[in-house]
Design a protein around this motif. Structure first.
Motif, mmCIF file in Angstrom:
data_model
loop_
_atom_site.group_PDB
_atom_site.id
_atom_site.type_symbol
_atom_site.label_atom_id
_atom_site.label_comp_id
_atom_site.label_asym_id
_atom_site.label_seq_id
_atom_site.Cartn_x
_atom_site.Cartn_y
_atom_site.Cartn_z
ATOM 1 N N GLU A 24 20.643 53.895 -36.543
ATOM 2 C CA GLU A 24 21.122 54.659 -37.707
ATOM 3 C C GLU A 24 21.079 53.786 -38.964
ATOM 4 O OE1 GLU A 24 24.380 58.024 -36.902
ATOM 5 O OE2 GLU A 24 24.998 56.033 -36.235
ATOM 6 N N LYS A 25 21.576 52.586 -38.840
ATOM 7 C CA LYS A 25 21.580 51.654 -39.973
ATOM 8 C C LYS A 25 20.143 51.338 -40.391
ATOM 9 C CE LYS A 25 23.344 47.136 -41.368
ATOM 10 N NZ LYS A 25 24.094 45.957 -40.953
ATOM 11 N N TYR A 26 19.281 51.095 -39.414
ATOM 12 C CA TYR A 26 17.881 50.784 -39.709
ATOM 13 C C TYR A 26 17.221 51.939 -40.475
ATOM 14 C CZ TYR A 26 13.011 49.547 -39.194
ATOM 15 O OH TYR A 26 11.694 49.240 -39.468
ATOM 16 N N ILE A 27 17.434 53.156 -40.020
ATOM 17 C CA ILE A 27 16.824 54.324 -40.673
ATOM 18 C C ILE A 27 17.335 54.468 -42.104
ATOM 19 C CG2 ILE A 27 16.778 56.855 -40.674
ATOM 20 C CD1 ILE A 27 16.579 56.669 -37.585
ATOM 21 N N LYS A 28 18.605 54.226 -42.320
ATOM 22 C CA LYS A 28 19.153 54.326 -43.679
ATOM 23 C C LYS A 28 18.562 53.255 -44.591
ATOM 24 C CE LYS A 28 23.359 56.637 -42.304
ATOM 25 N NZ LYS A 28 24.780 56.562 -42.021
ATOM 26 N N GLN A 29 18.239 52.090 -44.029
ATOM 27 C CA GLN A 29 17.651 51.013 -44.814
ATOM 28 C C GLN A 29 16.138 51.164 -44.978
ATOM 29 O OE1 GLN A 29 18.958 47.546 -42.647
ATOM 30 N NE2 GLN A 29 20.940 47.499 -43.692
ATOM 31 N N HIS A 30 15.493 51.898 -44.066
ATOM 32 C CA HIS A 30 14.034 52.079 -44.069
ATOM 33 C C HIS A 30 13.698 53.561 -43.869
ATOM 34 C CE1 HIS A 30 14.897 48.003 -42.500
ATOM 35 N NE2 HIS A 30 13.929 47.644 -43.327
ATOM 36 N N PRO A 31 14.082 54.426 -44.809
ATOM 37 C CA PRO A 31 13.956 55.869 -44.585
ATOM 38 C C PRO A 31 12.516 56.385 -44.507
ATOM 39 C CG PRO A 31 14.653 55.419 -46.832
ATOM 40 C CD PRO A 31 14.667 54.109 -46.102
ATOM 41 N N MET A 32 11.537 55.589 -44.864
ATOM 42 C CA MET A 32 10.148 56.046 -44.833
ATOM 43 C C MET A 32 9.376 55.532 -43.612
ATOM 44 S SD MET A 32 10.322 57.907 -47.422
ATOM 45 C CE MET A 32 8.641 58.452 -47.580
ATOM 46 N N GLU A 33 9.990 54.703 -42.799
ATOM 47 C CA GLU A 33 9.301 54.107 -41.650
ATOM 48 C C GLU A 33 9.571 54.925 -40.389
ATOM 49 O OE1 GLU A 33 10.014 49.929 -41.150
ATOM 50 O OE2 GLU A 33 9.863 49.566 -43.310
ATOM 51 N N GLN A 34 8.649 55.796 -40.048
ATOM 52 C CA GLN A 34 8.818 56.618 -38.848
ATOM 53 C C GLN A 34 8.592 55.804 -37.580
ATOM 54 O OE1 GLN A 34 6.938 60.427 -39.041
ATOM 55 N NE2 GLN A 34 7.311 60.852 -36.892
ATOM 56 N N HIS A 97 12.033 60.639 -34.416
ATOM 57 C CA HIS A 97 11.795 62.063 -34.634
ATOM 58 C C HIS A 97 11.912 62.290 -36.141
ATOM 59 C CE1 HIS A 97 12.317 66.356 -34.612
ATOM 60 N NE2 HIS A 97 11.961 66.375 -33.331
ATOM 61 N N PRO A 98 10.874 62.839 -36.803
ATOM 62 C CA PRO A 98 10.904 62.941 -38.270
ATOM 63 C C PRO A 98 12.080 63.752 -38.816
ATOM 64 C CG PRO A 98 8.952 64.028 -37.365
ATOM 65 C CD PRO A 98 9.654 63.353 -36.234
ATOM 66 N N HIS A 99 12.445 64.837 -38.167
ATOM 67 C CA HIS A 99 13.566 65.647 -38.651
ATOM 68 C C HIS A 99 14.892 64.906 -38.477
ATOM 69 C CE1 HIS A 99 10.776 68.866 -39.217
ATOM 70 N NE2 HIS A 99 10.547 69.012 -37.920
ATOM 71 N N ALA A 100 15.011 64.177 -37.372
ATOM 72 C CA ALA A 100 16.226 63.393 -37.137
ATOM 73 C C ALA A 100 16.338 62.276 -38.171
ATOM 74 C CB ALA A 100 16.210 62.818 -35.724
ATOM 75 N N MET A 101 15.213 61.629 -38.463
ATOM 76 C CA MET A 101 15.205 60.573 -39.483
ATOM 77 C C MET A 101 15.685 61.106 -40.823
ATOM 78 S SD MET A 101 11.838 58.234 -39.457
ATOM 79 C CE MET A 101 12.282 57.337 -40.914
ATOM 80 N N GLN A 102 15.157 62.248 -41.197
ATOM 81 C CA GLN A 102 15.514 62.854 -42.467
ATOM 82 C C GLN A 102 17.011 63.167 -42.511
ATOM 83 O OE1 GLN A 102 13.672 66.647 -43.285
ATOM 84 N NE2 GLN A 102 13.803 66.317 -45.487
ATOM 85 N N SER A 103 17.521 63.714 -41.424
ATOM 86 C CA SER A 103 18.952 64.047 -41.374
ATOM 87 C C SER A 103 19.816 62.798 -41.469
ATOM 88 C CB SER A 103 19.274 64.819 -40.092
ATOM 89 O OG SER A 103 18.680 66.092 -40.140
ATOM 90 N N VAL A 104 19.454 61.754 -40.733
ATOM 91 C CA VAL A 104 20.227 60.507 -40.771
ATOM 92 C C VAL A 104 20.168 59.889 -42.166
ATOM 93 C CG1 VAL A 104 20.310 58.127 -39.918
ATOM 94 C CG2 VAL A 104 20.080 60.012 -38.309
ATOM 95 N N SER A 105 18.987 59.870 -42.770
ATOM 96 C CA SER A 105 18.871 59.262 -44.095
ATOM 97 C C SER A 105 19.632 60.056 -45.154
ATOM 98 C CB SER A 105 17.407 59.075 -44.490
ATOM 99 O OG SER A 105 16.752 60.301 -44.605
ATOM 100 N N HIS A 106 19.910 61.336 -44.867
ATOM 101 C CA HIS A 106 20.711 62.154 -45.775
ATOM 102 C C HIS A 106 22.186 62.187 -45.380
ATOM 103 C CE1 HIS A 106 16.706 63.821 -46.932
ATOM 104 N NE2 HIS A 106 17.267 63.685 -48.123
#
Length: 116
Positions: A24-34, A97-106
């Motif tokens: 979760e932390k990684y995705i928030k710091q790197h929201p464009m890296e799928q 998962h791209p949708h999950a990434m988007q949700s976490v980053s938001h």
């Protein structure tokens, strides 16, 4: 005489939880890296230097991570779409998962599984 096999029993559910928080932390710091690649040393450190958990038992821990779900605009999704473990190169590659990434980053939170 104590059986050494049972002297140390790691908590794979705890490690899965730590992995989800880390991701979760990684995705928030790197929201464009799928796709993310981690050296297994980072996972070893995350799991408190538990070598078995960061190598041969890592797939089982990632299977537990798959039980953590995220509510997205497109329905419920897992955080990780797929992964590959390359023990020979000491690398873990994750595809989120791209949708999950988007949700976490938001700011969406992961739903934790119910453990019996």
């Amino acid at each position: 005489m104590m059986n050494m096999e049972y002297l140390h029993k790691p908590d794979y559910f705890f490690f899965a939880h730590k992995m989800v928080l880390f991701l979760e932390k990684y995705i928030k710091q790197h929201p464009m890296e799928q796709e993310a690649t981690f050296h297994l040393q980072a996972i070893y450190d995350l799991f408190g230097q538990d070598r078995a958990s960061s190598t041969i038992n890592l797939e089982g821990i990632l299977n537990i991570v798959d039980e953590y779900l995220i509510d997205t605009q497109h329905g419920i999704a897992t955080l990780i779409h797929d992964y590959s473990i390359h023990l020979d190169n000491h690398i873990l590659t994750l595809n989120f998962h791209p949708h999950a990434m988007q949700s976490v980053s938001h700011g969406a939170s992961v739903f934790f599984p119910k453990v019996a």
